[in-house]
Design a protein around this motif. Structure first.
Motif, mmCIF file in Angstrom:
data_model
loop_
_atom_site.group_PDB
_atom_site.id
_atom_site.type_symbol
_atom_site.label_atom_id
_atom_site.label_comp_id
_atom_site.label_asym_id
_atom_site.label_seq_id
_atom_site.Cartn_x
_atom_site.Cartn_y
_atom_site.Cartn_z
ATOM 1 N N ALA A 26 1.043 -1.179 -0.093
ATOM 2 C CA ALA A 26 -0.127 0.121 0.015
ATOM 3 C C ALA A 26 0.891 1.219 0.074
ATOM 4 C CB ALA A 26 -1.010 -0.037 1.310
ATOM 5 N N PHE A 27 1.864 1.451 0.623
ATOM 6 C CA PHE A 27 2.991 2.525 0.848
ATOM 7 C C PHE A 27 4.153 2.136 0.234
ATOM 8 C CE2 PHE A 27 0.217 2.418 4.663
ATOM 9 C CZ PHE A 27 -0.605 3.626 4.229
ATOM 10 N N SER A 28 4.316 1.411 -1.046
ATOM 11 C CA SER A 28 5.405 1.253 -1.639
ATOM 12 C C SER A 28 6.237 2.354 -2.346
ATOM 13 C CB SER A 28 5.167 0.067 -2.842
ATOM 14 O OG SER A 28 4.187 0.743 -3.876
ATOM 15 N N GLU A 29 5.536 3.382 -2.297
ATOM 16 C CA GLU A 29 6.083 4.548 -2.896
ATOM 17 C C GLU A 29 6.925 5.499 -1.532
ATOM 18 O OE1 GLU A 29 6.884 5.973 -5.786
ATOM 19 O OE2 GLU A 29 5.547 4.192 -6.665
ATOM 20 N N LEU A 30 6.417 5.026 -0.479
ATOM 21 C CA LEU A 30 7.159 5.660 0.627
ATOM 22 C C LEU A 30 8.349 4.943 1.222
ATOM 23 C CD1 LEU A 30 4.285 6.613 2.943
ATOM 24 C CD2 LEU A 30 5.476 8.089 1.593
ATOM 25 N N PHE A 31 8.245 3.498 0.882
ATOM 26 C CA PHE A 31 9.535 2.788 1.412
ATOM 27 C C PHE A 31 10.500 2.624 0.336
ATOM 28 C CE2 PHE A 31 5.764 0.411 3.974
ATOM 29 C CZ PHE A 31 6.261 1.127 5.130
ATOM 30 N N ASP A 32 9.916 2.827 -0.891
ATOM 31 C CA ASP A 32 11.058 2.715 -2.210
ATOM 32 C C ASP A 32 10.776 3.717 -3.148
ATOM 33 O OD1 ASP A 32 13.269 1.729 -3.420
ATOM 34 O OD2 ASP A 32 11.815 0.146 -4.675
ATOM 35 N N PRO A 33 10.934 5.006 -2.834
ATOM 36 C CA PRO A 33 10.609 6.187 -3.805
ATOM 37 C C PRO A 33 11.521 6.025 -5.153
ATOM 38 C CG PRO A 33 11.929 6.993 -1.970
ATOM 39 C CD PRO A 33 11.780 5.416 -1.835
ATOM 40 N N LYS A 34 10.642 6.322 -6.018
ATOM 41 C CA LYS A 34 11.298 6.649 -7.443
ATOM 42 C C LYS A 34 11.752 7.906 -7.741
ATOM 43 C CE LYS A 34 9.876 2.243 -8.623
ATOM 44 N NZ LYS A 34 9.563 1.866 -7.108
ATOM 45 N N PRO A 35 12.857 8.063 -8.288
ATOM 46 C CA PRO A 35 13.238 9.241 -8.795
ATOM 47 C C PRO A 35 12.640 10.051 -9.662
ATOM 48 C CG PRO A 35 14.833 7.878 -9.583
ATOM 49 C CD PRO A 35 13.991 7.074 -8.782
ATOM 50 N N PHE A 36 12.228 11.474 -9.367
ATOM 51 C CA PHE A 36 11.551 12.477 -10.198
ATOM 52 C C PHE A 36 12.057 13.039 -11.262
ATOM 53 C CE2 PHE A 36 9.168 15.968 -11.095
ATOM 54 C CZ PHE A 36 7.839 15.410 -11.645
ATOM 55 N N TYR A 37 11.887 12.780 -12.471
ATOM 56 C CA TYR A 37 12.565 13.331 -13.706
ATOM 57 C C TYR A 37 11.658 14.217 -14.660
ATOM 58 C CZ TYR A 37 16.414 10.426 -12.538
ATOM 59 O OH TYR A 37 17.547 10.002 -11.824
ATOM 60 N N LEU A 38 11.899 15.522 -14.800
ATOM 61 C CA LEU A 38 11.075 16.263 -15.376
ATOM 62 C C LEU A 38 11.810 16.483 -16.654
ATOM 63 C CD1 LEU A 38 8.296 17.831 -15.641
ATOM 64 C CD2 LEU A 38 9.533 19.604 -14.723
ATOM 65 N N SER A 39 11.146 16.030 -17.973
ATOM 66 C CA SER A 39 12.003 16.023 -19.270
ATOM 67 C C SER A 39 11.659 17.397 -19.958
ATOM 68 C CB SER A 39 11.706 14.826 -20.217
ATOM 69 O OG SER A 39 10.340 15.040 -20.595
ATOM 70 N N LEU A 40 12.567 17.892 -20.754
ATOM 71 C CA LEU A 40 12.308 18.956 -21.569
ATOM 72 C C LEU A 40 11.181 18.785 -22.602
ATOM 73 C CD1 LEU A 40 13.279 22.082 -21.726
ATOM 74 C CD2 LEU A 40 14.864 21.265 -23.498
ATOM 75 N N LEU A 41 11.122 17.519 -22.836
ATOM 76 C CA LEU A 41 10.093 17.082 -24.057
ATOM 77 C C LEU A 41 8.720 17.165 -23.426
ATOM 78 C CD1 LEU A 41 9.590 16.161 -26.855
ATOM 79 C CD2 LEU A 41 9.638 13.878 -25.916
#
Length: 70
Positions: A46-61
């Motif tokens: 249920a809280f997988s994003e809290l325990f193993d967060p993924k890096p956030f990338y904002l692309s120019l595209l």
């Protein structure tokens, strides 16, 4: 009339108190272990994003594809 013997006395007379207690302990331990592991897996999924967060990338595209007419 014969006096009624209690259940404790009959169990003690047959000498099954220690094995019966051990079986109850094992059953209770297995049930608690199952419930604990189920709750642990539920919170991890249920809280997988809290325990193993993924890096956030904002692309120019992405910025170039945004509708800028508004």
């Amino acid at each position: 009339m014969k006096p009624h013997k209690s259940m404790k006395y009959m169990i003690a007379k047959k000498q099954v108190l220690i094995p019966l207690s051990a079986c109850f302990f094992i059953i209770i331990f297995l049930m608690l272990n199952f419930l604990f592991n189920t709750l642990r897996q539920l919170t991890q999924t249920a809280f997988s994003e809290l325990f193993d967060p993924k890096p956030f990338y904002l692309s120019l595209l992405f910025i170039l594809q945004m509708n800028t007419n508004q």
